[in-house]
Design a protein around this motif. Structure first.
Motif, short mmCIF file in Angstrom:
data_model
loop_
_atom_site.label_atom_id
_atom_site.label_comp_id
_atom_site.label_asym_id
_atom_site.label_seq_id
_atom_site.Cartn_x
_atom_site.Cartn_y
_atom_site.Cartn_z
N GLY A 85 -1.77 0.98 -8.58
CA GLY A 85 -0.43 0.74 -7.72
C GLY A 85 -0.99 -1.23 -7.23
O GLY A 85 -0.03 -1.92 -7.27
N PHE A 86 -1.89 -1.30 -6.56
CA PHE A 86 -2.34 -2.55 -6.11
C PHE A 86 -2.02 -3.52 -7.67
O PHE A 86 -0.92 -4.63 -7.23
CB PHE A 86 -3.63 -2.69 -6.18
N LYS A 114 -3.84 -15.81 -13.01
CA LYS A 114 -5.02 -15.30 -12.18
C LYS A 114 -4.49 -14.65 -10.77
O LYS A 114 -3.42 -15.35 -10.00
CB LYS A 114 -6.15 -16.28 -11.71
N ILE A 115 -4.91 -13.49 -10.60
CA ILE A 115 -4.31 -12.71 -9.74
C ILE A 115 -5.80 -12.34 -8.93
O ILE A 115 -7.04 -12.08 -8.76
CB ILE A 115 -4.13 -11.22 -9.83
N PRO A 116 -5.34 -11.94 -7.64
CA PRO A 116 -6.25 -11.97 -6.17
C PRO A 116 -6.65 -10.97 -6.80
O PRO A 116 -6.25 -9.34 -6.41
CB PRO A 116 -5.85 -11.98 -4.51
N ILE A 117 -8.12 -10.21 -6.92
CA ILE A 117 -8.74 -8.43 -6.74
C ILE A 117 -10.11 -9.04 -5.37
O ILE A 117 -11.00 -8.88 -5.75
CB ILE A 117 -8.96 -8.66 -8.36
N PRO A 118 -9.08 -7.93 -4.30
CA PRO A 118 -9.78 -7.53 -3.50
C PRO A 118 -10.41 -6.50 -3.51
O PRO A 118 -10.87 -5.44 -4.42
CB PRO A 118 -8.64 -7.50 -2.19
N PRO A 119 -11.78 -5.92 -2.91
CA PRO A 119 -12.31 -4.67 -2.78
C PRO A 119 -11.37 -3.47 -2.57
O PRO A 119 -10.33 -3.46 -2.52
CB PRO A 119 -13.03 -4.31 -1.77
N LEU A 120 -11.47 -2.51 -3.43
CA LEU A 120 -10.87 -0.92 -3.65
C LEU A 120 -10.20 -0.86 -2.32
O LEU A 120 -9.55 -0.01 -2.12
CB LEU A 120 -11.75 -0.68 -4.56
N ASN A 139 -6.26 -0.09 -1.73
CA ASN A 139 -6.24 1.25 -1.50
C ASN A 139 -5.02 1.39 -0.10
O ASN A 139 -3.98 1.98 -0.31
CB ASN A 139 -6.90 1.97 -1.67
N GLU A 140 -4.90 0.39 0.90
CA GLU A 140 -4.92 0.42 2.04
C GLU A 140 -3.52 -0.40 2.12
O GLU A 140 -2.68 0.50 2.34
CB GLU A 140 -5.38 -0.36 2.76
N ILE A 141 -3.25 -1.36 0.99
CA ILE A 141 -1.97 -1.65 0.49
C ILE A 141 -1.21 -0.82 -0.08
O ILE A 141 0.00 -1.41 0.28
CB ILE A 141 -2.56 -3.25 -0.16
N VAL A 142 -1.55 -0.58 -1.07
CA VAL A 142 -0.74 0.81 -1.97
C VAL A 142 -0.19 1.62 -1.19
O VAL A 142 1.01 1.50 -0.77
CB VAL A 142 -1.54 0.92 -2.79
N GLN A 143 -1.28 2.05 0.66
CA GLN A 143 -0.84 3.14 0.82
C GLN A 143 0.92 2.48 1.94
O GLN A 143 1.83 3.40 1.87
CB GLN A 143 -1.93 3.66 2.11
N ILE A 144 0.59 1.04 2.30
CA ILE A 144 1.81 0.17 3.18
C ILE A 144 2.42 0.59 2.33
O ILE A 144 4.05 0.63 2.23
CB ILE A 144 1.11 -0.78 3.44
N LEU A 145 2.59 -0.06 0.88
CA LEU A 145 3.64 -0.48 0.42
C LEU A 145 4.40 0.62 -0.07
O LEU A 145 5.70 0.68 -0.53
CB LEU A 145 3.59 -1.27 -0.67
N ASP A 146 3.82 1.93 -1.02
CA ASP A 146 4.63 2.81 -1.31
C ASP A 146 5.54 3.07 -0.08
O ASP A 146 6.34 4.09 -0.63
CB ASP A 146 3.28 3.90 -0.96
#
Length: 410
Positions: A122-123, A158-164, A168-175
């Motif tokens: 999702g991210f 290039k894309i930003p790749i933060p820790p999983l 996960n937190e970003i995906v929950q908010i956007l979902d």
């Protein structure tokens, strides 16, 4: 948001690594498979055009299948990302990412790519669909009539790749944002279905019905001309009104008295024109649903018309014809005459053979008046929904881009 801020401070206080997409994902292009391969077979498939028209951010159900021929194409599995890389217009969201979430294996046709990875799917999907990535992606598109997105160039973005945990937190908010918008869109869809049911009911002339009606070929009641040769590059700020076929799908309603674009007088000398009460129909599209969409031209000036269109000149009630061109009855007929795979077309010659129920002009006007009133009523009832959906969409896009903006680690 506060939880996310705390996670970022804890997990990546010095910024986030930006990594080339090709180093984050294994990128593989689909192969084979076209609409003609769809069958009653039991092997699930996804065609690139369906990524525009059928699927959203997440793919939870497969709508097409094929025979054993499907196994010659690209195998996809749960959590793969799928992107279409071919389109007749850039506006068709070329390169839009969808997450495949079905447990069962499936096969991907050509003009699409598979991204296999070890991130939160999702991210990655949200990152690829973000405004930042969109700007970079458009630099990788080439072509004129058909636009192609280069997988090799795409892999260098290039894309930003933060820790999983942060992903996960970003995906929950956007979902959650996306779910709210989906609920409003479903309500608007129900309003549309109600209108379409009533329209088809009024325009379905049963054989036993008492209303006088003749069944005539469109070519017998209208003159059908091909559009001209103008292209988007011919648009100018002001001048001669013009209608481009791609606008009929996306920007015009059923009727218009002003154009959205113009061409200069020199370009206009080479064009064909729609006059007041003519119907301008787009006869080329990426899908069967959109082909033959039309707009009634009601402007006082003549409007130049682009290629990939038919100009229908007639002495009927233009609204009546336009309403009929939107019915399921018309759809069943155009299906027989439509041809093509990547690009669907109904030629003006074939269009002339489509049979139209043609009652007296006063009956046409009566039906059109009723449908006008019902259309206005439907618009009034659902007036707030499109505005609310648009507001939610902008809010979602704002937060998506904000959540995906990171300081780059040195």
């Amino acid at each position: 948001m506060s939880r996310l801020d705390n996670l970022i401070k804890e997990k990546c206080p010095n910024g986030v690594k930006f990594i080339e997409l090709g180093k984050v994902c294994e990128i593989t292009k689909g192969r084979g498979l076209s609409k003609s391969d769809k069958s009653t077979g039991d092997i699930p498939i996804i065609l690139y055009g369906e990524l525009y028209t059928t699927y959203g951010n997440y793919i939870d159900r497969i709508f097409s299948s094929a025979s054993e021929i499907a196994k010659k194409s690209l195998l996809i599995a749960k959590n793969d990302l799928l992107l279409p890389v071919s389109s007749t217009t850039k506006e068709a969201q070329i390169g839009k990412a969808s997450v495949y979430r079905v447990e069962n294996e499936c096969y991907l046709g050509g003009d699409a790519i598979r991204l296999r990875h070890e991130q939160n799917p999702g991210f990655l999907m949200y990152a690829i669909n973000s405004t930042y990535f969109e700007k970079q992606k458009m630099k990788c598109v080439s072509g004129t009539t058909i636009n192609h997105l280069s997988p090799s160039k795409l892999s260098k973005i290039k894309i930003p790749i933060p820790p999983l945990e942060i992903q996960n937190e970003i995906v929950q908010i956007l979902d959650n944002f996306a779910e709210l918008t989906a609920e409003l869109t479903a309500e608007l869809s129900n309003r549309k279905k109600q209108y379409e049911y009533y329209r088809d009911l009024l325009l379905n002339f049963d054989a036993n019905e008492q209303r006088e009606v003749r069944w005539l070929r469109l070519g017998d009641i209208a003159t059908i001309l091909r559009g001209g040769s103008l292209q988007k590059k011919d648009f100018v700020e002001s001048g001669v009104p013009c209608i481009h076929y791609g606008q009929i799908y996306t920007r015009y309603g059923m009727k218009a008295n002003k154009t959205l674009t113009f061409i200069n007088k020199e370009t206009a000398l080479k064009q064909r024109f729609a006059e007041t009460n003519d119907i301008v129909m787009a006869v080329t599209s990426e899908n069967l649903e959109d082909v033959c969409k039309c707009v009634v031209w009601l402007g006082s000036e003549k409007a130049a018309v682009s290629g990939h269109t038919a100009i229908i000149k007639h002495e009927q009630d233009a609204r009546y014809l336009a309403y009929y061109f939107g019915t399921s009855m018309f759809f069943a007929q155009k299906r027989k005459y439509a041809h093509g795979t990547k690009v669907i077309e109904v030629s003006p010659a074939k269009l002339a053979d489509i049979v139209i129920p043609t009652p007296p002009i006063e009956v046409q006007r009566e039906i059109a008046d009723k449908l006008d009133r019902f259309s206005d009523l439907s618009s009034d009832i659902s007036e707030g929904l499109p505005a609310e959906i648009e507001a939610r969409k902008k809010q979602y896009e704002y937060y998506r881009d904000k959540l995906l903006t990171f300081k780059e680690a040195k």
